[in-house]
Design a protein around this motif. Structure first.
Motif, PDB file in Angstrom:
ATOM      1  N   ARG A   1      -7.685  -8.215  -7.036  1.00  0.00           N
ATOM      2  CA  ARG A   1      -8.424  -7.249  -6.171  1.00  0.00           C
ATOM      3  C   ARG A   1      -8.528  -7.570  -4.609  1.00  0.00           C
ATOM      4  O   ARG A   1      -8.766  -6.825  -4.029  1.00  0.00           O
ATOM      5  CB  ARG A   1      -9.929  -7.041  -7.026  1.00  0.00           C
ATOM      6  CG  ARG A   1     -10.664  -5.920  -6.398  1.00  0.00           C
ATOM      7  CD  ARG A   1     -10.229  -4.473  -6.765  1.00  0.00           C
ATOM      8  NE  ARG A   1     -10.645  -3.510  -6.182  1.00  0.00           N
ATOM      9  CZ  ARG A   1     -10.290  -2.235  -6.473  1.00  0.00           C
ATOM     10  NH1 ARG A   1      -9.669  -1.802  -7.194  1.00  0.00           N
ATOM     11  NH2 ARG A   1     -11.106  -1.205  -5.758  1.00  0.00           N
ATOM     12  N   GLN A   2      -8.432  -8.814  -4.327  1.00  0.00           N
ATOM     13  CA  GLN A   2      -8.546  -9.298  -2.995  1.00  0.00           C
ATOM     14  C   GLN A   2      -7.209  -9.506  -2.432  1.00  0.00           C
ATOM     15  O   GLN A   2      -7.078 -10.021  -1.366  1.00  0.00           O
ATOM     16  CB  GLN A   2      -9.396 -10.555  -2.938  1.00  0.00           C
ATOM     17  CG  GLN A   2     -11.017 -10.393  -3.390  1.00  0.00           C
ATOM     18  CD  GLN A   2     -11.741 -11.838  -3.712  1.00  0.00           C
ATOM     19  OE1 GLN A   2     -11.280 -12.778  -3.146  1.00  0.00           O
ATOM     20  NE2 GLN A   2     -12.930 -11.584  -4.292  1.00  0.00           N
TER      21      GLN A   2
ATOM     22  N   ALA B   1      -5.607  -4.239  -2.084  1.00  0.00           N
ATOM     23  CA  ALA B   1      -5.560  -3.455  -0.792  1.00  0.00           C
ATOM     24  C   ALA B   1      -4.939  -2.137  -1.131  1.00  0.00           C
ATOM     25  O   ALA B   1      -5.416  -1.017  -0.778  1.00  0.00           O
ATOM     26  CB  ALA B   1      -4.809  -4.095   0.420  1.00  0.00           C
TER      27      ALA B   1
ATOM     28  N   LYS C   1      -5.209  -0.688  -4.167  1.00  0.00           N
ATOM     29  CA  LYS C   1      -5.929   0.046  -5.051  1.00  0.00           C
ATOM     30  C   LYS C   1      -7.298   0.520  -4.238  1.00  0.00           C
ATOM     31  O   LYS C   1      -7.704   1.609  -4.524  1.00  0.00           O
ATOM     32  CB  LYS C   1      -6.705  -1.028  -6.026  1.00  0.00           C
ATOM     33  CG  LYS C   1      -5.565  -1.338  -7.004  1.00  0.00           C
ATOM     34  CD  LYS C   1      -4.833  -0.284  -7.795  1.00  0.00           C
ATOM     35  CE  LYS C   1      -3.910  -0.838  -8.785  1.00  0.00           C
ATOM     36  NZ  LYS C   1      -3.171   0.344  -9.762  1.00  0.00           N
ATOM     37  N   ALA C   2      -7.454  -0.003  -3.273  1.00  0.00           N
ATOM     38  CA  ALA C   2      -8.492   0.536  -2.130  1.00  0.00           C
ATOM     39  C   ALA C   2      -8.217   1.651  -1.603  1.00  0.00           C
ATOM     40  O   ALA C   2      -8.900   2.496  -1.373  1.00  0.00           O
ATOM     41  CB  ALA C   2      -9.027  -0.577  -1.292  1.00  0.00           C
ATOM     42  N   HIS C   3      -6.750   1.734  -1.216  1.00  0.00           N
ATOM     43  CA  HIS C   3      -6.305   2.823  -0.503  1.00  0.00           C
ATOM     44  C   HIS C   3      -6.286   4.040  -1.655  1.00  0.00           C
ATOM     45  O   HIS C   3      -6.510   5.167  -1.271  1.00  0.00           O
ATOM     46  CB  HIS C   3      -5.058   2.698  -0.186  1.00  0.00           C
ATOM     47  CG  HIS C   3      -4.250   3.822   0.818  1.00  0.00           C
ATOM     48  ND1 HIS C   3      -3.532   4.701   0.047  1.00  0.00           N
ATOM     49  CD2 HIS C   3      -4.136   4.231   1.950  1.00  0.00           C
ATOM     50  CE1 HIS C   3      -2.930   5.579   0.936  1.00  0.00           C
ATOM     51  NE2 HIS C   3      -3.742   5.292   2.031  1.00  0.00           N
TER      52      HIS C   3
ATOM     53  N   GLU D   1      -8.220   4.445  -4.102  1.00  0.00           N
ATOM     54  CA  GLU D   1      -9.642   5.045  -4.292  1.00  0.00           C
ATOM     55  C   GLU D   1     -10.146   5.962  -3.108  1.00  0.00           C
ATOM     56  O   GLU D   1     -10.761   6.999  -3.149  1.00  0.00           O
ATOM     57  CB  GLU D   1     -10.567   3.892  -4.387  1.00  0.00           C
ATOM     58  CG  GLU D   1     -10.615   3.298  -5.732  1.00  0.00           C
ATOM     59  CD  GLU D   1     -11.039   1.870  -5.908  1.00  0.00           C
ATOM     60  OE1 GLU D   1     -11.907   1.556  -4.954  1.00  0.00           O
ATOM     61  OE2 GLU D   1     -10.763   1.108  -6.926  1.00  0.00           O
TER      62      GLU D   1
ATOM     63  N   GLU E   1     -19.493   4.513  -6.610  1.00  0.00           N
ATOM     64  CA  GLU E   1     -18.450   5.057  -5.783  1.00  0.00           C
ATOM     65  C   GLU E   1     -17.600   6.009  -6.379  1.00  0.00           C
ATOM     66  O   GLU E   1     -16.503   6.437  -5.796  1.00  0.00           O
ATOM     67  CB  GLU E   1     -17.613   3.738  -5.546  1.00  0.00           C
ATOM     68  CG  GLU E   1     -18.285   2.527  -4.900  1.00  0.00           C
ATOM     69  CD  GLU E   1     -17.472   1.284  -4.447  1.00  0.00           C
ATOM     70  OE1 GLU E   1     -16.286   1.477  -3.798  1.00  0.00           O
ATOM     71  OE2 GLU E   1     -17.955   0.267  -4.826  1.00  0.00           O
TER      72      GLU E   1
ATOM     73  N   THR F   1       0.844  -1.140   0.002  1.00  0.00           N
ATOM     74  CA  THR F   1       0.065   0.001  -0.160  1.00  0.00           C
ATOM     75  C   THR F   1       0.841   1.230   0.012  1.00  0.00           C
ATOM     76  O   THR F   1       0.512   2.264  -0.439  1.00  0.00           O
ATOM     77  CB  THR F   1      -0.981   0.051   1.003  1.00  0.00           C
ATOM     78  OG1 THR F   1      -1.668  -1.115   1.104  1.00  0.00           O
ATOM     79  CG2 THR F   1      -1.810   1.117   1.188  1.00  0.00           C
TER      80      THR F   1
END
Length: 400
Positions: free
Chosen positions: A240-241, A246, A248-250, A252, A329, A197
């Protein structure tokens, strides 16, 4: 001048040399694929971070050809020496040449985009040459990042989270031909998620925005987009999982924070742009992605949307030529063609049937293998690979 014949030498999907003429012809083809946009002259000022490869290269070329951008591209490439320069070195030289031919004022800087030294160099150049920035595209895929505040170097990893992940994968061996095998990847441990991350999340993107805002270099209505990927359920376990997911989620979450801040400060926007699948130097390193993309091409054929078309659509949306296509989103979606239920169902069916014996009838292997070679300037139609070529191509506009 250092002229020689360059033959493709590779270890798996990694090639040891690049072909300058092939890289030049590929960039030229990308430019010609973009529908005509603004004539030469004063376009919006843009900064593309990660401008020499993959989606970032497509963003640069599409921005120049379609939106008429002027500004700066930042990348990190190796100069010619004992071996050829990296493919990104030659692609950047070709992009700069085309920009000059079409009257675009585009400067390319070679160095570590994560460093504050590069941020200072960009800020100084913006202030001296262009003024305030209208658009920033962030497209960085890197194995490591050094935090300028602490000096700590973080390393990204491609690992699942929670349990080992087993997937089919595609390999090309000169002796045996294409092979479909299974590979198991051990799960993330210790601080793998935090490290990944720190490299691939939104920290550096946010730092760029803050650095330029502090210098009063962001124009009213400034927009920024970080390029991302979601992908198929077939690859979700490793992507993605996994640790990259993780990160990429950060990314976004960072977009949402920046969007609120820029809206209040400048009436601006921050978005993640979710792109569709493509063969890139980064994606071929991910287990299962090569097989998935080959099967996707087998399903879609010519209907598969190349990066240059995707990023042309991005510029049309950022500049207001077309309205923004956002999901619930707030992400800008350029991947709907890939994730259409009928497409994913067809790819999943082929995935389940894929073996070494059946793969030739399920995936477009010739296309995929050629796409990998084209990443390095090989397998490009119209290039004579038996002829010597000059490898000592200089970096463009070194005085900038």
């Amino acid at each position: 001048m250092n002229e020689r014949v360059i033959a493709p030498k590779n270890r798996g999907f990694l090639f040891l040399d690049s072909h300058p003429a092939g890289c030049r012809k590929l960039v030229d083809a990308m430019w010609r694929a973009v529908p005509a946009g603004l004539p030469g002259g004063e376009g919006p000022v843009a900064l593309v971070i990660g401008s020499s490869a993959g989606y970032g290269l497509a963003a640069t070329v599409a921005g120049l050809a379609r939106a008429g951008i002027r500004g700066i591209g930042v990348c990190f490439e190796k100069a010619p020496g004992r071996r050829t320069g990296t493919a990104g070195w030659y692609r950047t030289a070709a992009t700069a040449e085309l920009a000059r031919e079409h009257g675009r004022d585009m400067v390319f800087l070679n160095g570590d985009a994560f460093s504050d030294a590069m941020k200072d160099q960009v800020a100084d150049l913006l202030k001296r040459r262009y003024g305030r920035l209208d658009h920033l595209i962030y497209s960085v895929a890197a194995p490591r990042r050094t935090d300028p505040d602490t000096g700590t170097t973080y390393a990204s990893v491609l690992k699942p989270i929670g349990a080992p992940y087993t997937t089919k994968t595609l390999t090309f061996d000169a002796g045996t031909g294409p092979q479909v095998t299974e590979v198991e990847t051990a799960p993330a441990r210790d601080d793998d998620i935090e490290q990944t991350t720190a490299v691939m999340g939104g920290a550096d993107w946010e730092r760029w925005i803050a650095h330029l805002a502090d210098r009063d270099l962001l124009a009213d209505g400034f927009t920024t987009a970080a390029l991302s990927y979601i992908g198929s359920p077939l690859t979700a376990g490793i992507y993605r999982q996994g640790t990259i997911g993780a990160a990429k989620a950060h990314l976004e979450a960072t977009a949402r924070t920046l969007d609120e801040r820029l809206g209040k400060l400048l009436g601006g926007r921050a978005l993640t742009s979710v792109n569709g699948a493509a063969v890139t130097q980064s994606s071929t390193a991910i287990p299962g992605i090569a097989l998935y993309v080959g099967l996707l091409r087998g399903v879609l054929g010519q209907d598969m949307v190349p990066p240059i078309d995707q990023l042309t659509g991005l510029w049309d949306q950022l500049t207001g030529t077309r309205p923004l296509t956002l999901d619930d989103e707030g992400r800008l979606r350029l991947d709907l063609w890939e994730l259409a239920p009928a497409v994913q169902e067809a790819v999943a069916g082929r995935w389940n049937r894929a073996t070494t014996e059946t793969i030739a009838g399920l995936a477009d292997l010739d296309w995929f293998h050629a796409e990998v070679q084209r990443l390095y300037g090989f397998a490009v139609p119209g290039v004579d690979y038996t002829a010597p070529v000059d490898t000592d191509i200089p970096w463009p506009n070194p005085d900038a």
